[in-house]
Design an enzyme around this catalytic site. Structure first.
Site, short mmCIF file in Angstrom:
data_model
loop_
_atom_site.label_atom_id
_atom_site.label_comp_id
_atom_site.label_asym_id
_atom_site.label_seq_id
_atom_site.Cartn_x
_atom_site.Cartn_y
_atom_site.Cartn_z
N ARG A 190 0.84 -1.21 0.00
CA ARG A 190 0.00 0.00 0.00
C ARG A 190 0.88 1.26 0.00
NH1 ARG A 190 -2.09 2.58 4.35
NH2 ARG A 190 -2.05 0.74 5.66
N TYR A 249 -14.72 16.55 -17.02
CA TYR A 249 -15.36 15.24 -16.91
C TYR A 249 -16.43 15.26 -15.81
CZ TYR A 249 -15.74 10.31 -15.58
OH TYR A 249 -16.21 9.07 -15.24
N ASP A 271 -6.36 18.07 -16.20
CA ASP A 271 -6.65 16.68 -16.55
C ASP A 271 -6.19 16.50 -17.99
OD1 ASP A 271 -7.86 14.33 -17.42
OD2 ASP A 271 -9.63 14.60 -16.18
N LYS A 285 -7.27 5.19 -19.68
CA LYS A 285 -7.50 5.56 -21.08
C LYS A 285 -6.24 5.33 -21.93
CE LYS A 285 -11.60 6.90 -19.64
NZ LYS A 285 -11.52 7.00 -18.20
C1 PLP Z 1 -11.28 13.11 -18.81
C2 PLP Z 1 -11.46 12.12 -17.70
N1 PLP Z 1 -10.93 12.40 -16.50
C3 PLP Z 1 -11.07 11.54 -15.45
C4 PLP Z 1 -11.76 10.35 -15.57
C5 PLP Z 1 -11.90 9.44 -14.38
O1 PLP Z 1 -11.02 8.38 -14.52
P1 PLP Z 1 -11.30 6.90 -13.95
O2 PLP Z 1 -12.52 6.37 -14.64
O3 PLP Z 1 -10.05 6.15 -14.28
O4 PLP Z 1 -11.53 7.05 -12.49
C6 PLP Z 1 -12.32 10.02 -16.83
C7 PLP Z 1 -13.07 8.76 -16.99
O5 PLP Z 1 -13.81 8.55 -17.92
C8 PLP Z 1 -12.17 10.93 -17.91
O6 PLP Z 1 -12.69 10.68 -19.10
#
Ligand code: PLP
Length: 400
Positions: free
Chosen positions: A66, A119, A191, A216
């Site tokens: 962890r 998001y 992000d 992704k």
């Molecule tokens: C642009 C973006 N940021 C953050 C996230 C969140 O990531 P996670 O699903 O790996 O928690 C996503 C998920 O679809 C995303 O598309």
């Protein structure tokens, strides 16, 4: 490359993707691929070693997975090198990385300023988790970002944004954000999921920290969930403490898949960009498409800025169909090759409907701000042959 390899900064992204984070001198039997350390805990050689670890005298030793694990650490080194960052933290999902970043930067009474084009899951972390902890968020439109210095209050600590922004690929000027956040004394976090470090390295533009859903493009095969934060060593050390305490750690098996996926990230992202451009050019001609959103199209509002700060336009294409949910339903039900699923950045092309996925539960006002309507469809373009992707989506549009 190895931790003491100072050449890494001069290597190209494709080379860093393959070799970044490696410590070839430490591999048993000269193994070309690092072993996976499938272990929850690490034994001390003797009592004194345990005592020295507890006193903080053995900073390189492993203790408990962890806290840290060599397979996870390799993924972290690779991401840091790809982003041109001093350090990286890998987490169990992108949302976990978001949580760790905000928990590191804010305390009760502080305020987050966030772009309203982010998001949907991040909006929920801000409004349903942090607001309950006494940390509120003020959302700003993209037009308001240049005025952050006037908007920020005494307790505003962070500016959170996304570029290209989900789902319409709106582009935000990284240099401008770095500038205004300096003036406003805000810690900037972007992000970078949609671009990946192959197309955009925000830290080089002066952004303080970068967050990824590594689920992704970094992972790239839709077979893991992971997240990442990159930034200064001081910020990452503090974020790591939060991650260790709440246990948002990535499992070594997933960390191995992540490192393996990243070896091809440069190739995959380029292939996906080429396909996305071909798809966007084709879709905009289709009579059932009212509008296509892709910064690679010369007349897209983000084209010029994206050309300046990105080395490719990304693998996501959004469209508004002529009509609404009924027409979208016919389109989705006619797709044969392209699957209906959330997420992006995998090798396969996926179609999603923001209204029922990333933006589900949003108010009309929030949807309007994000530019999402009942007609909006998002394609996360994979690396299949573009001719097959275009043929499938075209035949589905013809069926509307
Ligand atoms: C642009 C973006 N940021 C953050 C996230 C969140 O990531 P996670 O699903 O790996 O928690 C996503 C998920 O679809 C995303 O598309």
């Amino acid at each position: 490359m190895t931790a003491n390899n100072s050449k890494s900064e001069k290597l190209s992204q494709a080379t860093l993707a393959v070799h970044g984070g490696e410590r070839t001198d430490e591999q048993p039997h000269g193994a070309v691929v690092s072993p996976v350390f499938h272990t929850a805990t690490f034994a001390f050689a003797n009592f004194d070693q345990m005592r020295r670890y507890a006193r903080g005298e053995l900073t390189d030793a492993y203790f408990y997975s962890r806290y840290a694990n060599p397979t996870v650490a390799e993924a972290e080194r690779k991401i840091a090198e790809l982003e041109g960052a001093a350090a990286a933290l890998v987490t169990s999902s992108g949302s976990a990385a978001t949580f760790c970043a905000l928990a590191t930067l804010c305390e009760a009474g502080d305020e987050v300023i966030a772009s309203d084009s982010i998001y949907g899951g991040t909006v929920k972390v801000l409004t349903k988790v942090f607001s309950h902890l006494g940390i509120n968020t003020r959302f700003v439109s993209l037009d308001e970002i240049p005025n952050l210095a006037e908007i920020a209050g005494e307790r505003s600590k962070v500016f959170w944004f996304e570029t290209p922004a989900n789902p319409l690929n709106r582009i935000v000027d990284l240099d401008m954000v770095a500038d205004v956040c300096n003036q406003a004394k805000l810690f900037s976090v972007v992000d970078n999921t949609f671009a990946s470090p192959v197309l955009q390295r925000p830290i080089e533009h002066g952004i303080d920290a970068v967050m990824h859903s590594a689920t992704k493009y970094l992972g790239g095969h839709s077979d893991l969930t992971a997240g990442a934060l990159t930034g200064s060593k001081e910020f990452i050390d503090r974020a790591r403490q939060k991650s260790v305490m709440v246990g948002t750690t990535l499992d070594p098996a997933a960390a191995y898949l992540l490192s393996r996926g990243m070896k091809t990230v440069a190739l995959r992202v380029r292939a996906s960009c080429e396909n996305a451009l071909a798809l966007a050019r084709s879709l905009r001609q289709h009579p059932r498409v009212a509008r296509a959103y892709y910064p690679g199209l010369e007349d897209d509002p983000g084209h010029e800025l994206a050309s300046r700060q990105m080395s490719g336009f990304g693998g996501v294409v959004a469209i508004d169909v002529v009509g609404g949910e009924l027409e979208v339903e016919k389109l989705f039900n006619s797709l044969k090759l392209v699957r209906t699923a959330p997420s992006l950045g995998g090798v396969e092309t996926l179609a999603s409907y923001p209204l029922y996925s990333s933006h589900a539960g949003f108010s009309d006002q929030q949807l309007q701000a994000a530019g999402v309507s009942a007609a909006t469809v998002r394609f996360a373009v994979g690396i299949e042959a573009s001719v097959d992707i275009i043929a499938d989506i075209t035949q589905a549009l013809n069926n509307i």
